[in-house]
Design a protein around this motif. Structure first.
Motif, PDB file in Angstrom:
ATOM      1  N   UNK C   2       0.843  -1.200   0.000  1.00  0.00           N
ATOM      2  CA  UNK C   2       0.000   0.000   0.000  1.00  0.00           C
ATOM      3  C   UNK C   2       0.873   1.243   0.000  1.00  0.00           C
ATOM      4  N   UNK C   3       0.380   2.335  -0.537  1.00  0.00           N
ATOM      5  CA  UNK C   3       1.125   3.590  -0.509  1.00  0.00           C
ATOM      6  C   UNK C   3       1.114   4.123   0.918  1.00  0.00           C
ATOM      7  N   UNK C   4       2.052   5.065   1.198  1.00  0.00           N
ATOM      8  CA  UNK C   4       2.110   5.663   2.527  1.00  0.00           C
ATOM      9  C   UNK C   4       0.763   6.303   2.864  1.00  0.00           C
ATOM     10  N   UNK C   5       0.192   6.957   1.860  1.00  0.00           N
ATOM     11  CA  UNK C   5      -1.093   7.635   2.076  1.00  0.00           C
ATOM     12  C   UNK C   5      -2.168   6.646   2.533  1.00  0.00           C
ATOM     13  N   UNK C   6      -2.290   5.547   1.762  1.00  0.00           N
ATOM     14  CA  UNK C   6      -3.336   4.569   2.102  1.00  0.00           C
ATOM     15  C   UNK C   6      -3.073   3.959   3.481  1.00  0.00           C
ATOM     16  N   UNK C   7      -1.803   3.697   3.746  1.00  0.00           N
ATOM     17  CA  UNK C   7      -1.470   3.045   5.011  1.00  0.00           C
ATOM     18  C   UNK C   7      -1.768   3.958   6.212  1.00  0.00           C
ATOM     19  N   UNK C   8      -1.385   5.214   6.087  1.00  0.00           N
ATOM     20  CA  UNK C   8      -1.625   6.158   7.187  1.00  0.00           C
ATOM     21  C   UNK C   8      -3.129   6.333   7.417  1.00  0.00           C
ATOM     22  N   UNK C   9      -3.864   6.509   6.331  1.00  0.00           N
ATOM     23  CA  UNK C   9      -5.321   6.692   6.479  1.00  0.00           C
ATOM     24  C   UNK C   9      -5.963   5.441   7.087  1.00  0.00           C
ATOM     25  N   UNK C  10      -5.463   4.274   6.710  1.00  0.00           N
ATOM     26  CA  UNK C  10      -6.018   3.028   7.260  1.00  0.00           C
ATOM     27  C   UNK C  10      -5.712   2.919   8.756  1.00  0.00           C
ATOM     28  N   UNK C  11      -4.505   3.329   9.146  1.00  0.00           N
ATOM     29  CA  UNK C  11      -4.153   3.260  10.568  1.00  0.00           C
ATOM     30  C   UNK C  11      -5.004   4.239  11.384  1.00  0.00           C
ATOM     31  N   UNK C  12      -5.291   5.391  10.828  1.00  0.00           N
ATOM     32  CA  UNK C  12      -6.144   6.356  11.540  1.00  0.00           C
ATOM     33  C   UNK C  12      -7.532   5.750  11.743  1.00  0.00           C
ATOM     34  N   UNK C  13      -8.070   5.151  10.678  1.00  0.00           N
ATOM     35  CA  UNK C  13      -9.393   4.517  10.803  1.00  0.00           C
ATOM     36  C   UNK C  13      -9.363   3.428  11.859  1.00  0.00           C
ATOM     37  N   UNK C  14      -8.278   2.650  11.854  1.00  0.00           N
ATOM     38  CA  UNK C  14      -8.175   1.520  12.788  1.00  0.00           C
ATOM     39  C   UNK C  14      -8.085   1.986  14.239  1.00  0.00           C
ATOM     40  N   UNK C  15      -7.638   3.222  14.455  1.00  0.00           N
ATOM     41  CA  UNK C  15      -7.530   3.736  15.831  1.00  0.00           C
ATOM     42  C   UNK C  15      -8.908   3.986  16.441  1.00  0.00           C
ATOM     43  N   UNK C  16      -9.915   4.101  15.602  1.00  0.00           N
ATOM     44  CA  UNK C  16     -11.306   4.241  16.054  1.00  0.00           C
ATOM     45  C   UNK C  16     -11.473   5.280  17.162  1.00  0.00           C
ATOM     46  N   UNK C  17     -11.059   6.491  16.879  1.00  0.00           N
ATOM     47  CA  UNK C  17     -11.219   7.575  17.856  1.00  0.00           C
ATOM     48  C   UNK C  17     -12.698   7.966  17.884  1.00  0.00           C
ATOM     49  N   UNK C  18     -13.307   7.993  19.063  1.00  0.00           N
ATOM     50  CA  UNK C  18     -14.736   8.336  19.119  1.00  0.00           C
ATOM     51  C   UNK C  18     -14.979   9.807  18.751  1.00  0.00           C
ATOM     52  N   UNK C  19     -16.169  10.125  18.259  1.00  0.00           N
ATOM     53  CA  UNK C  19     -16.477  11.516  17.890  1.00  0.00           C
ATOM     54  C   UNK C  19     -16.291  12.444  19.084  1.00  0.00           C
ATOM     55  N   UNK C  20     -15.879  13.676  18.797  1.00  0.00           N
ATOM     56  CA  UNK C  20     -15.619  14.632  19.868  1.00  0.00           C
ATOM     57  C   UNK C  20     -16.873  15.426  20.188  1.00  0.00           C
ATOM     58  N   UNK C  21     -16.871  16.026  21.388  1.00  0.00           N
ATOM     59  CA  UNK C  21     -17.980  16.896  21.788  1.00  0.00           C
ATOM     60  C   UNK C  21     -17.984  18.135  20.891  1.00  0.00           C
ATOM     61  N   UNK C  22     -19.152  18.715  20.665  1.00  0.00           N
ATOM     62  CA  UNK C  22     -19.188  19.937  19.854  1.00  0.00           C
ATOM     63  C   UNK C  22     -18.373  21.048  20.522  1.00  0.00           C
ATOM     64  N   UNK C  23     -17.768  21.889  19.699  1.00  0.00           N
ATOM     65  CA  UNK C  23     -16.912  22.956  20.222  1.00  0.00           C
ATOM     66  C   UNK C  23     -17.782  24.061  20.836  1.00  0.00           C
ATOM     67  N   UNK C  24     -17.470  24.405  22.092  1.00  0.00           N
ATOM     68  CA  UNK C  24     -18.185  25.500  22.758  1.00  0.00           C
ATOM     69  C   UNK C  24     -17.335  26.758  22.631  1.00  0.00           C
ATOM     70  N   UNK C  25     -17.844  27.737  21.889  1.00  0.00           N
ATOM     71  CA  UNK C  25     -17.076  28.978  21.717  1.00  0.00           C
ATOM     72  C   UNK C  25     -17.562  30.014  22.718  1.00  0.00           C
ATOM     73  N   UNK C  26     -17.189  29.765  23.962  1.00  0.00           N
ATOM     74  CA  UNK C  26     -17.642  30.650  25.037  1.00  0.00           C
ATOM     75  C   UNK C  26     -16.723  31.838  25.255  1.00  0.00           C
TER      76      UNK C  26
END
Lengths: 472, 237, 192
Positions: C2-26
């Motif tokens: 795989x290209x570096x691009x594909x590999x990096x993007x695949x590793x990010x997906x595999x990390x399964x970071x949960x969605x973040x809270x909405x940004x509060x601009x207080x």
């Protein structure tokens, strides 16, 4: 796989390196002065902001959002940059990134390149790789130049030559530039201006890092003070920017948070003297060839760790270094990495990704967990929590040791009040080691304590014994 | 008000006079104090050194021992911090636990506890009290109300003393360098007594001062606040 | 492979970071866009600041100098007695000029910052970089109160330069010293 150059080959573990640094009186004095100055200035710059805590929260949330959508945002950035005439490259590790940059320099027949200070290129050891490939990189940031001309290593994220005072800098400049100069900071700055001017005006290729990249517009942002950044980003024909994949913000609006958090946290200014923003190539203005190299180099493995990944929120301000009591005394080189101080203690071992690496594994223990770093972090990285988390990983990797046996025994004793009380009574016999109510010498590992501190003699009766007699 | 005392293993074992002072002080202020004998250690040393799994049963034990009390009071900012901030990450829901100064000011609502302590005193606000619990100025407010006490501000008071649990042994030399600066600040005040809300930090700074024969005595905040004209503080032998 | 691009993007997906809270601009979005505050904050960086009602009267101080000016500065700024240098200019010519006169796109009162975007009366980036003296004209209506207000007024895909005082460094003992590679003198004319 090649070793990650984020740590310097052959560096001793932290306690060993600290042993040497602590004895260096000049280093101690320089660090005390510099960190003391910047601490007071940062506190003043932050105190005038009534909404500082809200900015920190927003900074944390924006960066968490970046980490949660990193793949999508990177692809978006790539599209935006490409649409504006830039070329995007991807590198899995340092070796791959260095090869890409070297090939780009060779394609321009560049024997020399000018560089803007960049942590990403320091992390991957780019200068050494270029040199080996026949391309000489000239550092143009004053502190980086001091380090480069002094054949030294960096010791701070923002001011890599923080361990040098004015008279040491004068000596390096006189020796390497062949000029007479006083130790007045203004004269030293003038000497650097004269030394680099010709290079700026004639060099065809520049290399920079990036403080931020805006995914939806493709804009790259570099904050600096001296104007060396503007020189490199404006005058050469080709610009190569190397950045970690986490240095994104989703939108242009998000920058409004970081352009307030970063200057006050790093140089303690309302705003740094110069910030440059460019998007791809602008016809008739600045470099007409633009390359963006995105590097992983341990970041995706850091991303997998649900507690450790917050280290990727870091915007490299170095506020945590400046307030850290350990950093202030040992200096940055003791950490054996371009990322020293509290953030280095959590980022470096994760980028290395091998807790069997003794040097990297010693870093999470280089902290008293005082929490001063967390208090000042503009993106609210809970460094103490990540430190204890990584300590647990180190302990797991080490397996059975004398310490782990002792810790298991202690846990077994604490698990039962009666065992604990028996141990307490047995331990109180240590009072017979005492003279005048104190113990001045204990066998190893207690000797590490008694080398500089007395231990109070255990009292004849513990509190619980007293309670049982009088209240029970 | 029924209050449980969590003495902490260090104070129970090495500094019983501090725990006795807490009992005396709280009773004087109208609390009924109990000391559940099944208590041992909060697990902080294990957790902070990387032995998280060993800390878990100690956190559970803490909750079991104290769960039936309205309030638990500990004469230690770092142990109270461990319970309040870390125990929930180890899968337990600890009962309400306070550091002594917080309990006096926030729960009992007093700053003048009727104490008398005719000595020149400086105060080190320990890191976990300051940054983990946010105890802030409360100990200073309590000390300012003590009759006869000459309170001297400690320079760079918020800087860590270098204890840090096993840090003091694993990075003994760096810890000592931090200690040296803390001792210098203490000595600069000309105080005869160094006080703090944590016997661990006091043991560290006090151990260094003792080695130097500096003539400054470490005394826990509880012992100062317990001292009265009728029954003044006395150095334990 | 795989290209570096594909590999990096695949590793990010595999990390399964949960969605973040909405940004509060207080945080504060707006600030006072006052001329006085802007002038005070610019001066804090040891820039020279003047509040004037007209530009040409002031420019007589440039007499006898060789000053770079973008082609589209208002004609009235090009006063007599000054040698005005216009594009095309080589790097060497820019380097040898005595100074540069420009307008700006936006200014920020809160931080004492001037922003150039290569638009009207500003020219390309090298013009304000190589001459050792930069005289910048800021109209009162160009002053935004806060950083958020200023960013909202800017077009991010233009080449932008934020300038807060003359070039400086904190690299020697972590204290600020003015004057390194960029213009060592920044003079700001606020036109009310």
């Amino acid at each position: 796989m090649a070793r990650n150059p984020v740590t310097w080959l052959g560096s001793p573990t932290f306690p060993k390196a600290a042993h040497k640094a602590l004895a260096d009186t000049q280093l101690r004095q320089n660090l005390r002065k510099a960190t003391g100055t910047i601490r007071a200035r940062r506190a003043a710059a932050v105190a005038e902001m009534t909404d500082w805590e809200m900015l920190r929260v927003a900074g944390e949330q924006i960066k968490d959002d970046v980490l949660a959508r990193l793949d999508t945002l990177l692809v978006q950035l790539e599209e935006s940059v490409t649409a504006r005439g830039g070329v995007v490259h991807w590198a899995r590790d340092a070796e791959e990134a260095n090869r890409i940059v070297l090939d780009l320099c060779r394609a321009q027949n560049a024997a020399e390149v000018v560089k803007v200070k960049s942590m990403a290129t320091a992390e991957i050891g780019l200068n050494e790789a270029l040199e080996a490939g026949g391309v000489h990189a000239i550092e143009t940031d004053l502190a980086e130049l001091i380090v480069q001309l002094g054949d030294d290593r960096p010791s701070h994220i923002l001011v890599p030559a923080i361990h040098r005072n004015r008279s040491e800098i004068r000596e390096i400049f006189q020796r390497r530039m062949g000029v007479e100069v006083s130790d007045e900071p203004a004269d030293l700055a003038e000497a650097a201006r004269v030394y680099l001017r010709e290079k700026f005006l004639t060099t065809k290729v520049a290399i920079s890092g990036a403080n931020f990249a805006v995914a939806d517009t493709g804009s790259i942002v570099v904050l600096e003070s001296e104007g060396n950044g503007r020189m490199c980003l404006t005058l050469p024909e080709t610009l190569i920017t190397v950045m970690g994949i986490e240095k994104l913000v989703p939108t242009w609006q998000d920058l409004e948070v970081f352009l307030q958090l970063l200057p006050r946290s790093s140089t303690a200014e309302r705003m740094n003297p110069y910030t440059s923003v460019w998007t791809g190539v602008t016809p008739g203005d600045g470099p007409q060839q633009f390359h963006l190299v995105l590097i992983d180099n341990g970041r995706t493995q850091t991303l997998e760790d649900s507690i450790g990944r917050q280290a990727l929120r870091c915007i490299r301000c170095s506020a945590c270094l400046n307030v850290c009591p350990v950093y202030e005394r040992t200096g940055g080189q003791s950490y054996g990495s371009v990322y020293p101080g509290p953030i280095g203690a959590i980022l470096t071992p994760q980028l290395v990704g091998d807790m069997h690496d003794k040097q990297a594994a010693s870093l999470p223990f280089a902290s008293s967990l005082c929490g001063a770093c967390f208090e000042v972090c503009p993106v609210r990285i809970d460094i103490p929590s990540v430190l204890t988390h990584l300590r647990a990983e180190v302990v797991e990797a080490k397996g059975r040791t004398a310490e782990s046996v002792a810790m298991s025994a202690a846990a077994w004793i604490f698990a039962s009040a009666s065992r604990y009380e028996k141990a307490q009574k047995a331990g109180s016999l240590a009072r017979f080691l005492a003279k005048d109510g104190k113990i001045t010498s204990l066998p190893w590992p207690g000797s590490k304590w008694t080398s500089s501190r007395d231990v109070p003699a255990p009292p004849q009766e513990s509190f619980r014994t007293w309670w049982r007699k009088n209240r029970g | 008000m029924k209050v449980a005392l969590f003495a902490t293993c260090l104070t129970d074992t090495f500094f019983p006079s501090t725990a006795r002072a807490v009992v005396r002080l709280l009773e004087r202020l109208g609390c009924s104090v109990e000391f559940p004998l099944d208590q041992t250690c909060c697990g902080q040393m294990h957790f902070n050194t990387g032995y998280r799994e060993h800390a878990k049963p100690l956190a559970r034990k803490y909750t079991d021992v104290f769960q039936n009390y309205d309030y638990v009071v500990a004469p230690s900012g770092s142990c109270a911090g461990m319970v309040r901030e870390i125990h929930p990450t180890l899968g337990t829901s600890p009962p309400r636990t306070f550091e002594l100064a917080e309990f006096l000011v926030d729960v009992l609502g007093v700053t003048d506890v009727g104490a008398w302590f005719p000595h020149r005193v400086t105060y080190h606000p320990t890191c976990h009290s300051l940054r983990m619990l946010g105890v802030g100025d409360k100990p200073m407010a309590l000390l300012r109300a003590v009759k006869g006490l000459d309170l001297v501000e400690l320079p760079d008071s918020t800087h860590c003393c270098g204890f840090g649990g096993t840090f003091a042994v694993k990075n003994a030399e760096t810890s000592t360098a931090m200690l040296a600066d803390k001792m210098r600040c203490v000595l600069d005040t000309g105080a005869e007594v160094l006080s703090a809300g944590d016997n661990s930090c006091l043991m560290h700074i006090g151990g260094g001062l003792s080695r130097l024969r500096a003539g400054v005595r470490p005394v826990h905040l509880a012992e100062i606040l317990a001292s009265t004209e009728e029954d003044p503080w006395r150095a334990t032998p | 492979m795989a290209s570096a691009r594909e590999e990096i993007l695949a590793r990010i997906k595999a990390a399964r970071v949960p969605p973040a809270a909405p940004v509060v601009r207080g945080y504060n979005r707006q600030g006072p866009s006052s001329v006085e505050l802007f002038a005070e904050r610019v001066a804090d960086y040891r820039a020279i600041v003047h509040t004037v009602s007209g530009v040409p009267e002031f420019l007589t101080s440039l007499r006898g100098k060789r000053i770079v000016a973008p082609a589209d500065v208002p004609a009235e700024w090009l006063v007599d007695g000054v040698t005005w240098l216009h594009e095309p200019l080589s790097i060497e010519e820019l380097d040898q000029a005595d100074g540069v006169l420009t307008g700006c796109a936006v200014a920020i009162a809160d931080t004492g910052t001037i922003v150039l975007d290569g638009g009207e009366a500003q020219g390309r980036r090298a013009l304000t970089l190589l001459p050792d003296y930069h005289l910048c004209v800021v109209r009162a209506d160009q002053i935004a109160g806060s950083v958020p207000e200023a960013l909202a007024r800017l077009e991010p895909t233009r080449p932008l330069t934020f300038i807060s005082g003359p070039s400086a460094t904190s690299d020697i003992e972590l204290n600020r010293v003015e004057g390194v590679h960029g213009p060592r003198t920044l003079e700001v004319l606020i036109v009310t």
